[in-house]
Design a protein around this motif. Structure first.
Motif, short mmCIF file in Angstrom:
data_model
loop_
_atom_site.label_atom_id
_atom_site.label_comp_id
_atom_site.label_asym_id
_atom_site.label_seq_id
_atom_site.Cartn_x
_atom_site.Cartn_y
_atom_site.Cartn_z
N ALA A 1 -4.81 -3.86 -8.15
CA ALA A 1 -5.21 -4.24 -6.81
C ALA A 1 -6.06 -5.67 -6.70
O ALA A 1 -6.92 -5.53 -7.48
N GLY B 1 -3.65 -3.13 -1.17
CA GLY B 1 -2.52 -2.73 -1.86
C GLY B 1 -2.28 -3.10 -3.43
O GLY B 1 -3.43 -3.98 -3.89
N ARG B 2 -1.42 -2.69 -4.04
CA ARG B 2 -0.97 -3.22 -5.49
C ARG B 2 0.01 -4.15 -5.57
O ARG B 2 0.87 -4.48 -4.58
N GLY C 1 0.84 -1.15 -0.16
CA GLY C 1 0.14 0.05 0.03
C GLY C 1 0.92 1.18 -0.11
O GLY C 1 2.25 1.18 0.19
N SER C 2 0.07 2.52 -0.18
CA SER C 2 0.85 3.69 -0.22
C SER C 2 1.56 4.07 1.00
O SER C 2 2.58 4.63 1.13
N SER D 1 -9.76 -1.88 -1.69
CA SER D 1 -8.98 -1.45 -0.67
C SER D 1 -7.70 -1.88 -0.24
O SER D 1 -7.12 -1.85 0.61
N ARG E 1 -0.50 7.46 -3.97
CA ARG E 1 -1.71 7.01 -4.59
C ARG E 1 -1.90 7.33 -5.91
O ARG E 1 -2.27 6.58 -6.91
#
Length: 358
Positions: A69, A75-76, A37-38, A73, A55
């Motif tokens: 993703a 992370g990537r 995640g960011s 919601s 983001r």
């Protein structure tokens, strides 16, 4: 597969900030396999960026098809396209350190130079498995057996064992049906004829030579002895599988590490099934022959293991005539550490080539 030119063009569209974020995300994925995640990314970057800025960049990378993703919601993770782009545009492959070369040679180099090639290949596969997260793979094209000695041993009135001693003292046996009325003397006569005329030749050369000296065969042997010679060779020819190969895979259990029930285990079962198919051996040899060095196939880029979504790193090994006769490699998840494994596979292929030639 993204072409080199496409990767270069794609790299040109990314500024330094985007490149650093993408690199950090991919390297984290290769290390842990988890989405990033960011907030986590902001603590890893060499530059100071807010989670909101990260983001925005991640959104751009997602539009380019480089990351995605896995859940809402979440992370990537890098996509297959993103992994290929990383390998082509970012990955730096260096030479193996001397201690790593010594480690590989210590595990693969034979203490006994006369040991079978099969043992050498098995140890190479085991070594690659032990030094990576994947399963070590070695494939060897089936070689036409050179005959050093042949013998017929009667088992019962209608069957005999054909014992063939080949190169490196490898012994193989086949059971054949005997012609009616054959004697022990005729069994010996047929074996003596083959050993006198055909020792030192391969099976294919033996068949050609028998055709060439067919008149001599008729003059030296009686009908039953000639029948024995033909049956003895036929039982070998009938079991030869042209284009067949040996596949040695070690460390399949490594692929279970970190897997959970469900889709991942199903994909792994698919991979194991694919490894058992004879067609897999032919396709692996074809992949090895298509390039002079190491080749990387990520996910569906490799149709052989596309169902299981696995990655393959493979390099050819060659005989004394510089002919590709096999391949070594690693099969594993797409998050393999490509930069670390590529030089290992490359050096192992070179080492196996040298050892087989000696």
């Amino acid at each position: 597969m993204i072409s080199t030119s496409t990767s270069a063009e794609l790299a040109g569209t990314l500024d330094e900030r985007s490149r650093e974020i993408f690199r950090a995300l991919v390297e984290s994925y290769m290390d842990s396999g988890d989405p990033l995640g960011s907030r986590s990314l902001s603590r890893m970057l060499p530059m100071s960026l807010s989670p909101a800025s990260i983001r925005n960049v991640m959104s751009d990378l997602e539009e380019l098809g480089l990351i995605y993703a896995p859940h809402v919601s979440a992370g990537r993770l890098p996509t297959q396209k993103g992994l290929r782009f990383f390998v082509d545009a970012f990955m730096q492959v260096g030479n193996l350190q001397p201690e790593m070369r010594e480690n590989i040679e210590r595990q693969v180099r034979p203490e006994d130079p006369s040991r079978p090639v099969e043992t050498l290949l098995t140890e190479a596969s085991q070594m690659l498995s032990g030094m990576t997260r994947g399963a070590g793979l070695v494939i060897a094209a089936k070689q036409d057996t050179m005959i050093r000695h042949i013998e017929f041993i009667r088992l019962d009135p209608v069957r005999a064992l054909v014992v063939l001693v080949g190169g490196n003292d490898q012994v193989e046996n086949r059971v054949m049906q005997l012609p009616e009325g054959v004697t022990a003397g005729q069994l010996t006569e047929a074996a003596n004829f083959l050993n006198a005329h055909l020792a030192g030749r391969t099976l294919s050369e033996v068949r050609s030579e028998l055709e060439r000296i067919s008149e001599e065969v008729r003059n030296e042997l009686d009908v039953l002895s000639r029948d024995l010679v033909e049956r003895g060779l036929a039982v070998w020819a009938g079991t030869e599988d042209k284009g067949a190969a040996r596949l040695i895979v070690r460390g399949r259990g490594n692929l279970l590490d970190g897997l959970t029930a469900g889709d991942e285990l199903d994909r792994l079962r698919m991979l194991f099934d694919e490894l058992e198919r004879k067609e897999s051996l032919v396709e692996l040899m074809t992949l090895a022959e298509q390039g002079p060095g190491v080749r990387i196939f990520i996910g569906s880029e490799n149709k052989l293991f596309s169902l299981s979504g696995s990655s393959l790193i493979v390099a050819p090994w060659r005989d004394a005539e510089d002919k590709v006769v096999g391949a070594v490699g690693i099969i594993g998840p797409t998050r393999l550490n490509y930069a670390r494994i590529v030089p290992m596979v490359d050096y192992t292929a070179q080492l196996v080539s040298r050892l087989v030639r000696n």
